[in-house]
Design a protein around this motif. Structure first.
Motif, PDB file in Angstrom:
ATOM      1  N   GLN A 193      -3.260  -2.893 -19.433  1.00 32.39           N
ATOM      2  CA  GLN A 193      -4.519  -2.195 -19.160  1.00 32.39           C
ATOM      3  C   GLN A 193      -5.542  -3.146 -18.544  1.00 32.39           C
ATOM      4  O   GLN A 193      -6.284  -2.770 -17.634  1.00 32.39           O
ATOM      5  CB  GLN A 193      -5.082  -1.554 -20.439  1.00 32.39           C
ATOM      6  CG  GLN A 193      -6.262  -0.649 -20.186  1.00 32.39           C
ATOM      7  CD  GLN A 193      -5.927   0.495 -19.225  1.00 32.39           C
ATOM      8  OE1 GLN A 193      -4.962   1.217 -19.415  1.00 32.39           O
ATOM      9  NE2 GLN A 193      -6.713   0.641 -18.169  1.00 32.39           N
ATOM     10  N   THR A 194      -5.572  -4.381 -19.002  1.00 35.07           N
ATOM     11  CA  THR A 194      -6.467  -5.383 -18.412  1.00 35.07           C
ATOM     12  C   THR A 194      -6.106  -5.601 -16.946  1.00 35.07           C
ATOM     13  O   THR A 194      -6.979  -5.661 -16.075  1.00 35.07           O
ATOM     14  CB  THR A 194      -6.382  -6.714 -19.194  1.00 35.07           C
ATOM     15  OG1 THR A 194      -6.755  -6.470 -20.548  1.00 35.07           O
ATOM     16  CG2 THR A 194      -7.280  -7.771 -18.585  1.00 35.07           C
ATOM     17  N   PHE A 195      -4.810  -5.716 -16.668  1.00 37.25           N
ATOM     18  CA  PHE A 195      -4.335  -5.876 -15.291  1.00 37.25           C
ATOM     19  C   PHE A 195      -4.762  -4.685 -14.443  1.00 37.25           C
ATOM     20  O   PHE A 195      -5.266  -4.849 -13.326  1.00 37.25           O
ATOM     21  CB  PHE A 195      -2.807  -6.038 -15.282  1.00 37.25           C
ATOM     22  CG  PHE A 195      -2.209  -6.119 -13.913  1.00 37.25           C
ATOM     23  CD1 PHE A 195      -2.275  -7.294 -13.178  1.00 37.25           C
ATOM     24  CD2 PHE A 195      -1.579  -5.020 -13.348  1.00 37.25           C
ATOM     25  CE1 PHE A 195      -1.723  -7.372 -11.902  1.00 37.25           C
ATOM     26  CE2 PHE A 195      -1.015  -5.086 -12.086  1.00 37.25           C
ATOM     27  CZ  PHE A 195      -1.096  -6.265 -11.360  1.00 37.25           C
ATOM     28  N   ILE A 196      -4.558  -3.483 -14.948  1.00 35.35           N
ATOM     29  CA  ILE A 196      -4.921  -2.253 -14.234  1.00 35.35           C
ATOM     30  C   ILE A 196      -6.415  -2.250 -13.910  1.00 35.35           C
ATOM     31  O   ILE A 196      -6.817  -1.953 -12.776  1.00 35.35           O
ATOM     32  CB  ILE A 196      -4.535  -1.010 -15.066  1.00 35.35           C
ATOM     33  CG1 ILE A 196      -3.015  -0.855 -15.092  1.00 35.35           C
ATOM     34  CG2 ILE A 196      -5.207   0.250 -14.540  1.00 35.35           C
ATOM     35  CD1 ILE A 196      -2.513   0.151 -16.118  1.00 35.35           C
ATOM     36  N   ASP A 197      -7.219  -2.603 -14.900  1.00 35.38           N
ATOM     37  CA  ASP A 197      -8.676  -2.603 -14.703  1.00 35.38           C
ATOM     38  C   ASP A 197      -9.114  -3.662 -13.689  1.00 35.38           C
ATOM     39  O   ASP A 197      -9.914  -3.384 -12.795  1.00 35.38           O
ATOM     40  CB  ASP A 197      -9.397  -2.845 -16.033  1.00 35.38           C
ATOM     41  CG  ASP A 197      -9.199  -1.700 -17.023  1.00 35.38           C
ATOM     42  OD1 ASP A 197      -8.796  -0.587 -16.594  1.00 35.38           O
ATOM     43  OD2 ASP A 197      -9.414  -1.929 -18.232  1.00 35.38           O
ATOM     44  N   GLU A 198      -8.570  -4.871 -13.821  1.00 36.70           N
ATOM     45  CA  GLU A 198      -8.981  -5.960 -12.935  1.00 36.70           C
ATOM     46  C   GLU A 198      -8.490  -5.755 -11.503  1.00 36.70           C
ATOM     47  O   GLU A 198      -9.176  -6.115 -10.551  1.00 36.70           O
ATOM     48  CB  GLU A 198      -8.497  -7.300 -13.478  1.00 36.70           C
ATOM     49  CG  GLU A 198      -9.259  -7.725 -14.714  1.00 36.70           C
ATOM     50  CD  GLU A 198      -8.868  -9.097 -15.225  1.00 36.70           C
ATOM     51  OE1 GLU A 198      -8.160  -9.846 -14.512  1.00 36.70           O
ATOM     52  OE2 GLU A 198      -9.280  -9.425 -16.343  1.00 36.70           O
TER      53      GLU A 198
ATOM     54  N   ASP B 219      -4.040   2.403 -10.236  1.00 33.35           N
ATOM     55  CA  ASP B 219      -3.622   3.411 -11.197  1.00 33.35           C
ATOM     56  C   ASP B 219      -2.409   2.849 -11.940  1.00 33.35           C
ATOM     57  O   ASP B 219      -1.778   1.882 -11.498  1.00 33.35           O
ATOM     58  CB  ASP B 219      -3.306   4.746 -10.511  1.00 33.35           C
ATOM     59  CG  ASP B 219      -2.159   4.643  -9.536  1.00 33.35           C
ATOM     60  OD1 ASP B 219      -0.998   4.789  -9.978  1.00 33.35           O
ATOM     61  OD2 ASP B 219      -2.422   4.383  -8.339  1.00 33.35           O
ATOM     62  N   THR B 220      -2.065   3.452 -13.058  1.00 31.29           N
ATOM     63  CA  THR B 220      -1.007   2.931 -13.919  1.00 31.29           C
ATOM     64  C   THR B 220       0.330   2.821 -13.190  1.00 31.29           C
ATOM     65  O   THR B 220       0.999   1.790 -13.259  1.00 31.29           O
ATOM     66  CB  THR B 220      -0.857   3.817 -15.172  1.00 31.29           C
ATOM     67  OG1 THR B 220      -2.114   3.852 -15.854  1.00 31.29           O
ATOM     68  CG2 THR B 220       0.192   3.273 -16.105  1.00 31.29           C
ATOM     69  N   SER B 221       0.730   3.847 -12.482  1.00 31.65           N
ATOM     70  CA  SER B 221       2.022   3.833 -11.786  1.00 31.65           C
ATOM     71  C   SER B 221       2.089   2.730 -10.743  1.00 31.65           C
ATOM     72  O   SER B 221       3.086   2.011 -10.643  1.00 31.65           O
ATOM     73  CB  SER B 221       2.294   5.177 -11.114  1.00 31.65           C
ATOM     74  OG  SER B 221       2.500   6.167 -12.089  1.00 31.65           O
ATOM     75  N   THR B 222       1.036   2.574  -9.967  1.00 36.32           N
ATOM     76  CA  THR B 222       1.010   1.534  -8.940  1.00 36.32           C
ATOM     77  C   THR B 222       1.063   0.147  -9.575  1.00 36.32           C
ATOM     78  O   THR B 222       1.778  -0.736  -9.096  1.00 36.32           O
ATOM     79  CB  THR B 222      -0.242   1.682  -8.052  1.00 36.32           C
ATOM     80  OG1 THR B 222      -0.247   2.987  -7.466  1.00 36.32           O
ATOM     81  CG2 THR B 222      -0.289   0.621  -6.970  1.00 36.32           C
ATOM     82  N   ALA B 223       0.319  -0.038 -10.649  1.00 32.76           N
ATOM     83  CA  ALA B 223       0.301  -1.332 -11.336  1.00 32.76           C
ATOM     84  C   ALA B 223       1.682  -1.683 -11.876  1.00 32.76           C
ATOM     85  O   ALA B 223       2.153  -2.814 -11.714  1.00 32.76           O
ATOM     86  CB  ALA B 223      -0.723  -1.308 -12.472  1.00 32.76           C
ATOM     87  N   ILE B 224       2.342  -0.731 -12.489  1.00 35.61           N
ATOM     88  CA  ILE B 224       3.669  -0.984 -13.054  1.00 35.61           C
ATOM     89  C   ILE B 224       4.675  -1.263 -11.937  1.00 35.61           C
ATOM     90  O   ILE B 224       5.496  -2.172 -12.049  1.00 35.61           O
ATOM     91  CB  ILE B 224       4.108   0.186 -13.953  1.00 35.61           C
ATOM     92  CG1 ILE B 224       3.239   0.196 -15.225  1.00 35.61           C
ATOM     93  CG2 ILE B 224       5.584   0.075 -14.308  1.00 35.61           C
ATOM     94  CD1 ILE B 224       3.416   1.407 -16.101  1.00 35.61           C
ATOM     95  N   ARG B 225       4.606  -0.508 -10.846  1.00 37.83           N
ATOM     96  CA  ARG B 225       5.503  -0.769  -9.705  1.00 37.83           C
ATOM     97  C   ARG B 225       5.275  -2.167  -9.140  1.00 37.83           C
ATOM     98  O   ARG B 225       6.223  -2.883  -8.819  1.00 37.83           O
ATOM     99  CB  ARG B 225       5.312   0.277  -8.611  1.00 37.83           C
ATOM    100  CG  ARG B 225       6.023   1.591  -8.872  1.00 37.83           C
ATOM    101  CD  ARG B 225       6.064   2.477  -7.633  1.00 37.83           C
ATOM    102  NE  ARG B 225       4.750   2.769  -7.081  1.00 37.83           N
ATOM    103  CZ  ARG B 225       3.973   3.782  -7.469  1.00 37.83           C
ATOM    104  NH1 ARG B 225       4.383   4.612  -8.413  1.00 37.83           N
ATOM    105  NH2 ARG B 225       2.799   3.979  -6.903  1.00 37.83           N
ATOM    106  N   LYS B 226       4.012  -2.562  -9.025  1.00 38.37           N
ATOM    107  CA  LYS B 226       3.689  -3.887  -8.496  1.00 38.37           C
ATOM    108  C   LYS B 226       4.243  -4.986  -9.402  1.00 38.37           C
ATOM    109  O   LYS B 226       4.884  -5.926  -8.924  1.00 38.37           O
ATOM    110  CB  LYS B 226       2.173  -4.039  -8.344  1.00 38.37           C
ATOM    111  CG  LYS B 226       1.751  -5.380  -7.800  1.00 38.37           C
ATOM    112  CD  LYS B 226       0.250  -5.479  -7.615  1.00 38.37           C
ATOM    113  CE  LYS B 226      -0.085  -6.852  -7.049  1.00 38.37           C
ATOM    114  NZ  LYS B 226      -1.494  -7.019  -6.819  1.00 38.37           N
TER     115      LYS B 226
END
Length: 96
Positions: free
Chosen positions: A17-22, A26-33
């Motif tokens: 969640q910290t990564f997503i915020d910084e 969005d959650t899906s894009t962050a996890i894919r990255k």
């Protein structure tokens, strides 16, 4: 595109969640990255290990890692991996 579901510990979820915020993703894009970056690192490590064990050629290791030969040479140098064996050199010296 496929879909993957996973359970993660609370502390990992908080860090995600910290990564997503910084990163403002969005959650899906962050996890894919993160997954893509992790797999890229894993492929590179696998290629370097196979190169070090002499299982693959230098150019094949670069192909497996998905990098050009200059980048693989830099990575191999950083890890003090020698990709040229002594056998041809010893054979050449014996011929002298």
């Amino acid at each position: 595109m496929g879909s993957i579901s996973a359970r993660v510990p609370d502390d990992l979820e908080e860090e995600l969640q910290t990564f997503i915020d910084e990163e403002r993703l969005d959650t899906s894009t962050a996890i894919r990255k993160l997954l893509s970056e992790g797999l890229e690192e894993w492929r590179t490590e696998q290629a370097l290990e196979r190169l070090e064990r002499g299982e693959v050629t230098f150019s094949k290791a670069a192909e497996l890692a998905g990098v050009d030969t200059w980048e693989l040479a830099r990575l191999a140098r950083e890890r003090d991996i020698t990709w040229v064996g002594d056998d041809p050199l010893e054979s050449d010296l014996d011929d002298l």
